[in-house]
Design a protein around this motif. Structure first.
Motif, PDB file in Angstrom:
ATOM      1  N   UNK A   1      52.761  24.825  48.753  1.00 37.52           N
ATOM      2  CA  UNK A   1      52.470  25.809  49.800  1.00 37.52           C
ATOM      3  C   UNK A   1      53.000  26.891  49.863  1.00 37.52           C
ATOM      4  N   UNK A   2      53.350  27.609  48.892  1.00 37.89           N
ATOM      5  CA  UNK A   2      53.976  28.850  48.459  1.00 37.89           C
ATOM      6  C   UNK A   2      52.897  30.325  48.228  1.00 37.89           C
ATOM      7  N   UNK A   3      53.553  31.364  48.390  1.00 43.61           N
ATOM      8  CA  UNK A   3      52.509  32.361  47.630  1.00 43.61           C
ATOM      9  C   UNK A   3      52.463  32.554  46.505  1.00 43.61           C
ATOM     10  N   UNK A   4      51.424  33.104  46.110  1.00 41.39           N
ATOM     11  CA  UNK A   4      51.231  33.475  44.563  1.00 41.39           C
ATOM     12  C   UNK A   4      50.492  34.555  44.374  1.00 41.39           C
ATOM     13  N   UNK A   5      51.246  35.360  43.466  1.00 47.29           N
ATOM     14  CA  UNK A   5      50.504  36.737  43.061  1.00 47.29           C
ATOM     15  C   UNK A   5      50.256  36.631  41.669  1.00 47.29           C
ATOM     16  N   UNK A   6      48.822  37.191  41.328  1.00 49.63           N
ATOM     17  CA  UNK A   6      48.240  37.212  40.046  1.00 49.63           C
ATOM     18  C   UNK A   6      48.192  38.726  39.689  1.00 49.63           C
ATOM     19  N   UNK A   7      48.684  39.125  38.394  1.00 52.02           N
ATOM     20  CA  UNK A   7      48.608  40.624  38.091  1.00 52.02           C
ATOM     21  C   UNK A   7      47.856  40.532  37.050  1.00 52.02           C
ATOM     22  N   UNK A   8      46.519  41.022  36.756  1.00 52.53           N
ATOM     23  CA  UNK A   8      45.845  40.960  35.479  1.00 52.53           C
ATOM     24  C   UNK A   8      45.457  42.446  35.130  1.00 52.53           C
ATOM     25  N   UNK A   9      45.653  42.414  33.925  1.00 49.40           N
ATOM     26  CA  UNK A   9      45.127  43.713  33.176  1.00 49.40           C
ATOM     27  C   UNK A   9      44.557  43.422  31.740  1.00 49.40           C
ATOM     28  N   UNK A  10      43.224  43.417  31.837  1.00 49.26           N
ATOM     29  CA  UNK A  10      42.571  43.259  30.970  1.00 49.26           C
ATOM     30  C   UNK A  10      41.060  43.606  31.085  1.00 49.26           C
ATOM     31  N   UNK A  11      40.268  43.670  29.885  1.00 48.27           N
ATOM     32  CA  UNK A  11      38.797  43.814  30.111  1.00 48.27           C
ATOM     33  C   UNK A  11      38.287  42.551  30.367  1.00 48.27           C
ATOM     34  N   UNK A  12      36.991  42.636  30.943  1.00 46.32           N
ATOM     35  CA  UNK A  12      36.399  41.367  31.433  1.00 46.32           C
ATOM     36  C   UNK A  12      35.897  40.393  30.569  1.00 46.32           C
ATOM     37  N   UNK A  13      36.532  39.475  30.284  1.00 42.63           N
ATOM     38  CA  UNK A  13      36.067  38.551  29.247  1.00 42.63           C
ATOM     39  C   UNK A  13      34.802  37.524  29.923  1.00 42.63           C
ATOM     40  N   UNK A  14      34.291  36.760  29.241  1.00 42.62           N
ATOM     41  CA  UNK A  14      33.330  35.740  29.711  1.00 42.62           C
ATOM     42  C   UNK A  14      33.733  34.981  30.986  1.00 42.62           C
ATOM     43  N   UNK A  15      34.923  34.302  30.808  1.00 43.93           N
ATOM     44  CA  UNK A  15      35.671  33.612  31.883  1.00 43.93           C
ATOM     45  C   UNK A  15      36.321  34.234  33.010  1.00 43.93           C
ATOM     46  N   UNK A  16      35.872  35.608  32.921  1.00 42.54           N
ATOM     47  CA  UNK A  16      36.636  36.562  34.205  1.00 42.54           C
ATOM     48  C   UNK A  16      35.954  36.014  35.314  1.00 42.54           C
ATOM     49  N   UNK A  17      34.772  35.696  35.418  1.00 47.25           N
ATOM     50  CA  UNK A  17      34.051  35.492  36.955  1.00 47.25           C
ATOM     51  C   UNK A  17      34.436  34.056  37.392  1.00 47.25           C
ATOM     52  N   UNK A  18      34.786  33.272  36.773  1.00 53.72           N
ATOM     53  CA  UNK A  18      35.410  31.941  37.125  1.00 53.72           C
ATOM     54  C   UNK A  18      36.883  32.259  37.793  1.00 53.72           C
ATOM     55  N   UNK A  19      37.560  32.974  36.935  1.00 54.75           N
ATOM     56  CA  UNK A  19      38.880  33.277  37.127  1.00 54.75           C
ATOM     57  C   UNK A  19      38.967  34.193  38.666  1.00 54.75           C
ATOM     58  N   UNK A  20      38.071  35.125  38.716  1.00 57.30           N
ATOM     59  CA  UNK A  20      38.120  35.856  39.824  1.00 57.30           C
ATOM     60  C   UNK A  20      37.672  35.060  41.258  1.00 57.30           C
ATOM     61  N   UNK A  21      36.922  33.965  40.986  1.00 59.58           N
ATOM     62  CA  UNK A  21      36.722  32.971  42.163  1.00 59.58           C
ATOM     63  C   UNK A  21      37.913  32.235  42.490  1.00 59.58           C
ATOM     64  N   UNK A  22      38.599  31.855  41.419  1.00 61.09           N
ATOM     65  CA  UNK A  22      40.006  31.198  41.536  1.00 61.09           C
ATOM     66  C   UNK A  22      40.838  31.973  42.265  1.00 61.09           C
TER      67      UNK A  22
END
Length: 106
Positions: free
Chosen positions: A76-97
């Motif tokens: 139950x901690x805070x989470x920060x994702x910083x992402x710098x990349x072109x959108x690969x095929x799995x990007x949409x699943x990661x975006x949902x996550x």
């Protein structure tokens, strides 16, 4: 009003820190800048290395999403994702996550 001071950051990475590559340089520079701003930063490479006391999990590598899920939903901690990349095929699943983990630090 009570203000919560979140200053302990666990920086989760799968990078081999002994290599002299740009990614490792970015990790060390980011940690250095956070420390200059008063944050306590601990670089960890596995869930077993997580410090006992931390407020925020910060990660930039999509391969670390398993750690983010454990930290967010079990610890139950805070989470920060910083992402710098072109959108690969799995990007949409990661975006949902990412939407699940949206409750990051302000």
């Amino acid at each position: 009003m009570v203000q919560i001071n979140m200053r302990r950051v666990a920086y989760f990475t799968k990078a081999n820190l002994s290599l002299h590559r740009a990614h490792v340089y970015n990790i060390t520079r980011t940690s250095e800048e956070l420390r200059k701003r008063g944050y306590e930063v601990t670089i960890v490479r596995s869930l077993r290395e997580l410090p006992r006391a931390f407020d925020i999990l910060y990660y930039r590598d999509p391969r670390c999403v398993h750690a983010a899920l454990v930290v967010r939903f079990v610890l139950r901690k805070k989470v920060i994702l910083e992402l710098h990349s072109a959108a690969p095929r799995w990007y949409h699943a990661l975006h949902c996550m990412r939407a699940l983990l949206q409750d990051g630090a302000n």
